[in-house]
Design a protein around this motif. Sequence first.
Motif, PDB file in Angstrom:
ATOM      1  N   TYR A 188       0.831  -1.192   0.000  1.00 57.11           N
ATOM      2  CA  TYR A 188       0.000   0.000   0.000  1.00 57.11           C
ATOM      3  C   TYR A 188       0.872   1.252   0.000  1.00 57.11           C
ATOM      4  O   TYR A 188       2.074   1.194   0.264  1.00 57.11           O
ATOM      5  CB  TYR A 188      -0.899   0.063   1.244  1.00 57.11           C
ATOM      6  CG  TYR A 188      -1.684  -1.184   1.522  1.00 57.11           C
ATOM      7  CD1 TYR A 188      -2.866  -1.450   0.826  1.00 57.11           C
ATOM      8  CD2 TYR A 188      -1.259  -2.101   2.479  1.00 57.11           C
ATOM      9  CE1 TYR A 188      -3.591  -2.598   1.083  1.00 57.11           C
ATOM     10  CE2 TYR A 188      -1.978  -3.258   2.734  1.00 57.11           C
ATOM     11  CZ  TYR A 188      -3.144  -3.498   2.036  1.00 57.11           C
ATOM     12  OH  TYR A 188      -3.855  -4.634   2.279  1.00 57.11           O
ATOM     13  N   ASP A 197      -5.349   2.711   2.993  1.00 56.31           N
ATOM     14  CA  ASP A 197      -6.694   2.396   2.517  1.00 56.31           C
ATOM     15  C   ASP A 197      -6.647   1.060   1.797  1.00 56.31           C
ATOM     16  O   ASP A 197      -5.971   0.916   0.769  1.00 56.31           O
ATOM     17  CB  ASP A 197      -7.205   3.490   1.580  1.00 56.31           C
ATOM     18  CG  ASP A 197      -7.443   4.798   2.319  1.00 56.31           C
ATOM     19  OD1 ASP A 197      -7.957   4.734   3.448  1.00 56.31           O
ATOM     20  OD2 ASP A 197      -7.113   5.868   1.768  1.00 56.31           O
ATOM     21  N   SER A 204      -8.218  -1.982  -0.339  1.00 55.54           N
ATOM     22  CA  SER A 204      -9.236  -2.092  -1.380  1.00 55.54           C
ATOM     23  C   SER A 204     -10.325  -3.078  -0.967  1.00 55.54           C
ATOM     24  O   SER A 204     -10.107  -3.982  -0.151  1.00 55.54           O
ATOM     25  CB  SER A 204      -8.604  -2.546  -2.692  1.00 55.54           C
ATOM     26  OG  SER A 204      -8.167  -3.888  -2.598  1.00 55.54           O
ATOM     27  N   GLU A 205     -11.476  -2.894  -1.570  1.00 53.66           N
ATOM     28  CA  GLU A 205     -12.617  -3.767  -1.285  1.00 53.66           C
ATOM     29  C   GLU A 205     -12.305  -5.213  -1.649  1.00 53.66           C
ATOM     30  O   GLU A 205     -12.752  -6.146  -0.981  1.00 53.66           O
ATOM     31  CB  GLU A 205     -13.834  -3.262  -2.066  1.00 53.66           C
ATOM     32  CG  GLU A 205     -15.130  -3.990  -1.747  1.00 53.66           C
ATOM     33  CD  GLU A 205     -16.305  -3.379  -2.475  1.00 53.66           C
ATOM     34  OE1 GLU A 205     -17.429  -3.878  -2.292  1.00 53.66           O
ATOM     35  OE2 GLU A 205     -16.097  -2.404  -3.221  1.00 53.66           O
ATOM     36  N   ASP A 246     -15.676   2.811   2.658  1.00 56.76           N
ATOM     37  CA  ASP A 246     -15.981   4.098   2.040  1.00 56.76           C
ATOM     38  C   ASP A 246     -16.630   3.857   0.681  1.00 56.76           C
ATOM     39  O   ASP A 246     -16.015   3.286  -0.232  1.00 56.76           O
ATOM     40  CB  ASP A 246     -14.697   4.911   1.879  1.00 56.76           C
ATOM     41  CG  ASP A 246     -14.961   6.354   1.450  1.00 56.76           C
ATOM     42  OD1 ASP A 246     -15.975   6.599   0.763  1.00 56.76           O
ATOM     43  OD2 ASP A 246     -14.151   7.233   1.789  1.00 56.76           O
ATOM     44  N   GLU A 247     -17.877   4.292   0.529  1.00 56.54           N
ATOM     45  CA  GLU A 247     -18.603   4.035  -0.714  1.00 56.54           C
ATOM     46  C   GLU A 247     -17.998   4.778  -1.901  1.00 56.54           C
ATOM     47  O   GLU A 247     -18.073   4.304  -3.039  1.00 56.54           O
ATOM     48  CB  GLU A 247     -20.079   4.429  -0.553  1.00 56.54           C
ATOM     49  CG  GLU A 247     -20.825   3.593   0.469  1.00 56.54           C
ATOM     50  CD  GLU A 247     -22.280   4.016   0.582  1.00 56.54           C
ATOM     51  OE1 GLU A 247     -22.673   4.988  -0.102  1.00 56.54           O
ATOM     52  OE2 GLU A 247     -23.016   3.389   1.364  1.00 56.54           O
ATOM     53  N   SER A 248     -17.403   5.935  -1.657  1.00 61.33           N
ATOM     54  CA  SER A 248     -16.864   6.727  -2.761  1.00 61.33           C
ATOM     55  C   SER A 248     -15.584   6.137  -3.330  1.00 61.33           C
ATOM     56  O   SER A 248     -15.281   6.308  -4.511  1.00 61.33           O
ATOM     57  CB  SER A 248     -16.621   8.170  -2.309  1.00 61.33           C
ATOM     58  OG  SER A 248     -15.672   8.200  -1.244  1.00 61.33           O
ATOM     59  N   THR A 249     -14.800   5.448  -2.486  1.00 65.26           N
ATOM     60  CA  THR A 249     -13.524   4.895  -2.943  1.00 65.26           C
ATOM     61  C   THR A 249     -13.487   3.375  -2.933  1.00 65.26           C
ATOM     62  O   THR A 249     -12.588   2.778  -3.527  1.00 65.26           O
ATOM     63  CB  THR A 249     -12.377   5.408  -2.062  1.00 65.26           C
ATOM     64  OG1 THR A 249     -12.591   4.993  -0.696  1.00 65.26           O
ATOM     65  CG2 THR A 249     -12.302   6.925  -2.098  1.00 65.26           C
ATOM     66  N   GLY A 250     -14.440   2.731  -2.267  1.00 66.75           N
ATOM     67  CA  GLY A 250     -14.426   1.281  -2.174  1.00 66.75           C
ATOM     68  C   GLY A 250     -13.266   0.758  -1.343  1.00 66.75           C
ATOM     69  O   GLY A 250     -12.776  -0.349  -1.596  1.00 66.75           O
ATOM     70  N   THR A 251     -12.829   1.532  -0.350  1.00 66.77           N
ATOM     71  CA  THR A 251     -11.705   1.131   0.481  1.00 66.77           C
ATOM     72  C   THR A 251     -12.075   1.177   1.951  1.00 66.77           C
ATOM     73  O   THR A 251     -13.051   1.816   2.350  1.00 66.77           O
ATOM     74  CB  THR A 251     -10.485   2.056   0.253  1.00 66.77           C
ATOM     75  OG1 THR A 251     -10.855   3.408   0.544  1.00 66.77           O
ATOM     76  CG2 THR A 251      -9.995   1.955  -1.178  1.00 66.77           C
ATOM     77  N   ARG A 276     -10.383   1.956   5.753  1.00 66.08           N
ATOM     78  CA  ARG A 276      -9.262   2.622   6.398  1.00 66.08           C
ATOM     79  C   ARG A 276      -8.698   1.717   7.507  1.00 66.08           C
ATOM     80  O   ARG A 276      -9.423   1.240   8.376  1.00 66.08           O
ATOM     81  CB  ARG A 276      -9.730   3.960   6.973  1.00 66.08           C
ATOM     82  CG  ARG A 276      -8.702   4.751   7.747  1.00 66.08           C
ATOM     83  CD  ARG A 276      -7.452   5.063   6.969  1.00 66.08           C
ATOM     84  NE  ARG A 276      -7.636   5.873   5.803  1.00 66.08           N
ATOM     85  CZ  ARG A 276      -7.470   7.188   5.783  1.00 66.08           C
ATOM     86  NH1 ARG A 276      -7.149   7.831   6.895  1.00 66.08           N
ATOM     87  NH2 ARG A 276      -7.605   7.845   4.657  1.00 66.08           N
TER      88      ARG A 276
END
Length: 399
Positions: free
Chosen positions: A46, A207, A209-210, A262-267, A269
């Motif tokens: 990362y 962050d 990833s999903e 996070d819905e906006s980034t699909g990540t 934290r």
Amino acid sequence: MTFWAMAAAALTVTGCGGPSEQPTPPPPAVEVATPERRDVTSYYHYTGNLESIASVEVRARVSGVLEEKHFEVSSPVDQGAKLFTIETAPYDVAIQAAEAAVQSAEAAVELATIERDQVQEAFDRNAANERELQKYITALKTAEAEKLSAEASLDDARLQRNYADVVAPISGRVSRELVDVGNLVGMGEPTLLTTVVQMDPIHVYVDVSERIVQEYLNRERNGSINADDAPPPPPIEIARSSDDPGSYPFHGMIDYVDNVVDESTGTLRVRGSIPNADGRLFPGLFVRARVPYDTIENAVLVREDALGASLTGKYVLVVDEKNIVQQRPVTLGEKTDDGYIVVTEGLDGSETYVTVGIQKARPGSPVTIREKSQDDGAPRLRPQSSSEKPAAPAEGEAQ
């Protein structure tokens, strides 16, 4: 001379004194090695950023002229260390006035106590009525209340005097002074004087990833991770941009994982805590981070600089028992810190592959194997099998 006579003469000259045959060049010399076998840890990689675990604004809590600064800018300070002094004279005077008020209140209590006791004695002898006794009892209670109020005023005066000595609220690294000595501070609002940032330990945020979150959940569901056993927090390793590419010198542990993607980034934290006693890590730096997720046991590894690339992918040049080069496509895995890379498909670890001279070697062609002697470091030829034709000596080698 006729044409046929000239042709015959030419043939005669060619047959008698023609050019000599050119010698066959020797096979190119290369160095080889056998793949290593060892356990290798696989990592998720990362990009992260560093943040302090605590950052505090130091403000003036009382008003007055800033008299002294007691620290060096950008220096470490301990919790409670004095940073500034605001003029103390008005607060010393207030303390003296409050102490005098307390003494006066104590005297009033003593007097009210004596008067109450006298009336109580008279009441016991039927020389005073109950109403008169109650008046003196009330007077004593009033004096005691006024004493408590005076003591509270003294405590407040002392507290304000303590606030005139501005101290570090936490241990960490102090910034510069934001107000110069001689300025009036704290009038109308708590003036910002400096900041203190706690540096040890320090937090790194990444962050995830999903896709990796789903992989982790699937492994947990399949039983490779047992959440009921409450395993220790996973480690995390980081490196600054100035560190070697394969080096991760700072090690810590993951101490926080967010509970929402996070819905906006699909990540998701994730935060790690890194010891930083020597202060080499600063808040705001971007770092490389990796988190181990699996261990490949008895993995096959080759030197990364021995790899070649083609339109179909990566390959290594394998030398068979007859010193003939073969191009072997490989599938690669994790890189190691010592310059090796895992081969997940294409090699079983028993092969001999070219490490030096891959530019000279050609698939399907022979090579001369040069190996370094274990005792004197001099190159020597690898023994050939009885079925092999002796290879021509390499250029510059003794015949």
